[in-house]
Design a protein around this motif. Structure first.
Motif, PDB file in Angstrom:
ATOM      1  N   UNK A  87       0.886  -1.179   0.000  1.00 20.50           N
ATOM      2  CA  UNK A  87       0.000   0.000   0.000  1.00 20.50           C
ATOM      3  C   UNK A  87       0.915   1.217   0.000  1.00 20.50           C
ATOM      4  N   UNK A  88       1.190   1.756  -1.162  1.00 20.22           N
ATOM      5  CA  UNK A  88       2.264   2.739  -1.300  1.00 20.22           C
ATOM      6  C   UNK A  88       1.765   4.183  -1.255  1.00 20.22           C
ATOM      7  N   UNK A  89       0.712   4.480  -2.000  1.00 18.70           N
ATOM      8  CA  UNK A  89       0.253   5.863  -2.097  1.00 18.70           C
ATOM      9  C   UNK A  89      -1.233   5.898  -2.412  1.00 18.70           C
ATOM     10  N   UNK A  90      -1.811   7.070  -2.219  1.00 16.49           N
ATOM     11  CA  UNK A  90      -3.217   7.283  -2.560  1.00 16.49           C
ATOM     12  C   UNK A  90      -3.347   8.587  -3.319  1.00 16.49           C
ATOM     13  N   UNK A  91      -4.066   8.533  -4.428  1.00 15.31           N
ATOM     14  CA  UNK A  91      -4.365   9.726  -5.214  1.00 15.31           C
ATOM     15  C   UNK A  91      -5.852  10.009  -5.095  1.00 15.31           C
ATOM     16  N   UNK A  92      -6.188  11.246  -4.777  1.00 10.81           N
ATOM     17  CA  UNK A  92      -7.589  11.650  -4.649  1.00 10.81           C
ATOM     18  C   UNK A  92      -7.877  12.751  -5.650  1.00 10.81           C
ATOM     19  N   UNK A  93      -8.917  12.558  -6.447  1.00 17.31           N
ATOM     20  CA  UNK A  93      -9.324  13.527  -7.461  1.00 17.31           C
ATOM     21  C   UNK A  93     -10.727  14.017  -7.139  1.00 17.31           C
ATOM     22  N   UNK A  94     -10.837  15.273  -6.853  1.00 14.50           N
ATOM     23  CA  UNK A  94     -12.126  15.901  -6.607  1.00 14.50           C
ATOM     24  C   UNK A  94     -12.123  17.241  -7.321  1.00 14.50           C
ATOM     25  N   UNK A  95     -13.308  17.782  -7.587  1.00 10.23           N
ATOM     26  CA  UNK A  95     -13.394  19.062  -8.272  1.00 10.23           C
ATOM     27  C   UNK A  95     -12.662  20.123  -7.463  1.00 10.23           C
ATOM     28  N   UNK A  96     -11.592  20.646  -8.049  1.00  5.69           N
ATOM     29  CA  UNK A  96     -10.849  21.715  -7.406  1.00  5.69           C
ATOM     30  C   UNK A  96      -9.872  21.262  -6.345  1.00  5.69           C
ATOM     31  N   UNK A  97      -9.754  19.954  -6.077  1.00  3.52           N
ATOM     32  CA  UNK A  97      -8.831  19.458  -5.048  1.00  3.52           C
ATOM     33  C   UNK A  97      -8.279  18.106  -5.479  1.00  3.52           C
ATOM     34  N   UNK A  98      -7.105  18.101  -6.070  1.00  9.85           N
ATOM     35  CA  UNK A  98      -6.457  16.871  -6.527  1.00  9.85           C
ATOM     36  C   UNK A  98      -5.140  16.729  -5.786  1.00  9.85           C
ATOM     37  N   UNK A 101      -0.771  11.332  -1.570  1.00  6.18           N
ATOM     38  CA  UNK A 101      -0.187  11.182  -0.240  1.00  6.18           C
ATOM     39  C   UNK A 101       0.405   9.788  -0.112  1.00  6.18           C
ATOM     40  N   UNK A 102       1.603   9.655   0.494  1.00  8.51           N
ATOM     41  CA  UNK A 102       2.140   8.319   0.777  1.00  8.51           C
ATOM     42  C   UNK A 102       1.331   7.652   1.869  1.00  8.51           C
ATOM     43  N   UNK A 103       1.216   6.327   1.808  1.00  9.20           N
ATOM     44  CA  UNK A 103       0.449   5.585   2.815  1.00  9.20           C
ATOM     45  C   UNK A 103       1.403   4.980   3.847  1.00  9.20           C
ATOM     46  N   UNK A 104       2.241   5.818   4.414  1.00 10.65           N
ATOM     47  CA  UNK A 104       3.220   5.390   5.411  1.00 10.65           C
ATOM     48  C   UNK A 104       4.460   6.237   5.309  1.00 10.65           C
ATOM     49  N   UNK A 105       5.149   6.448   6.436  1.00 10.00           N
ATOM     50  CA  UNK A 105       6.285   7.342   6.454  1.00 10.00           C
ATOM     51  C   UNK A 105       7.474   6.877   5.650  1.00 10.00           C
ATOM     52  N   UNK A 116       7.598  13.870  -0.987  1.00  8.90           N
ATOM     53  CA  UNK A 116       6.490  14.414  -0.206  1.00  8.90           C
ATOM     54  C   UNK A 116       6.215  13.494   0.975  1.00  8.90           C
ATOM     55  N   UNK A 117       5.734  14.087   2.075  1.00  5.85           N
ATOM     56  CA  UNK A 117       5.468  13.322   3.287  1.00  5.85           C
ATOM     57  C   UNK A 117       4.010  13.342   3.698  1.00  5.85           C
ATOM     58  N   UNK A 118       3.199  14.165   3.059  1.00  5.47           N
ATOM     59  CA  UNK A 118       1.772  14.257   3.370  1.00  5.47           C
ATOM     60  C   UNK A 118       0.998  14.620   2.120  1.00  5.47           C
TER      61      UNK A 118
END
Length: 265
Positions: A87-98, A101-105, A116-118
């Motif tokens: 589980x490496x990263x998560x990408x979130x796509x929303x209108x006006x907010x894309x 974030x890594x899923x762990x330090x 990036x860290x957050x």
């Protein structure tokens, strides 16, 4: 009397099925190079186009919402690369907010070469690194025609692609209206035929399109509307199409009664 605009029978059937649609199989028979999106697929938010590793030259659809990326089969997008976590990263796509974030330090995630860290905002054309795997992100939004990110790298053709070079994605058509608005179809290197016949590069059988409605000639540097059936109305940005007309990013196409916009790689 004013003319009545017909509705594609597939779109009409999709509206009739309503909320029961996800439990029904798609009536569309997809060719091997089309995006495997059924009639009930969600809206495409972006694509990841890989520049390195065993996924070099491949593109992966990111739907609107959150998508988990990793090496585990439990991830929404399963990738293979040295240093990639389950589980490496998560990408979130929303209108006006894309954002990503890594899923762990200890997960190595970088945007344009900066680790990036957050949660980190994403822009169209950003270079994203998942450990040793690099990709660019292209948003599916239709910007002003011709608008393209500055300084965006292109994926070089890998010598080990072999037969897959024939299905190398260079652009996408995104439905702009109807029940399938927001879904995409891949355009590959060479000639792309659009029509109602089976076995074309893009097949949409339940339309008033002829067997071959039009053709698009594409490569890494250009996409040209090469020809179309004389009985069809074909418009580019609301103007009658021209023979051998070059197309740019976010151009809008009307082919018969269906509307699309083009996204270049």
């Amino acid at each position: 009397m004013a003319s009545v605009k017909k509705t594609c029978s597939t779109i009409a059937r999709a509206a009739w099925y309503g909320t029961d649609l996800p439990r029904r199989s798609s009536c569309h028979e997809l060719s091997s190079v089309q995006s495997p999106a059924g009639l009930h697929a969600g809206r495409t938010g972006a694509w990841l186009v890989f520049l390195s590793g065993c996924h070099r030259g491949e593109d992966v659809r990111l739907p609107v919402g959150s998508t988990g990326i990793g090496s585990s089969w439990a991830a929404d997008i399963v990738l293979t690369a040295p240093g990639l976590s389950s589980r490496h990263a998560q990408i979130t796509l929303k209108d006006g907010a894309n954002w990503i974030a890594p899923l762990g330090g200890d997960r190595l995630v970088a945007v344009n070469g900066e680790r990036v860290s957050g949660q980190t905002a994403l822009e169209d054309g950003d270079l994203i690194s998942f450990a040793d795997l690099h990709a660019i992100i292209r948003f599916a939004k239709d910007y002003a025609p011709g608008c393209r990110p500055v300084g965006r790298p292109r994926p070089a053709l890998a010598p080990n692609l072999g037969d897959r070079m024939a299905t190398y994605t260079v652009a996408w058509l995104v439905a702009a209206s109807g029940a399938r608005a927001g879904q995409d179809w891949r355009l590959i290197r060479g000639t792309n035929r659009l029509g109602s016949a089976m076995g074309l590069e893009i097949t949409w059988p339940d339309t008033d399109w002829p067997e071959v409605a039009c053709t698009l000639q594409c490569d890494l540097t250009s996409c040209v509307l090469a020809s179309w059936a004389p009985e069809l109305t074909v418009l580019v940005n609301d103007s009658p199409a021209k023979t051998e007309q070059p197309l740019v990013d976010s151009d809008r196409l009307q082919i018969g009664n269906l509307e699309f916009y083009l996204k270049r790689l």
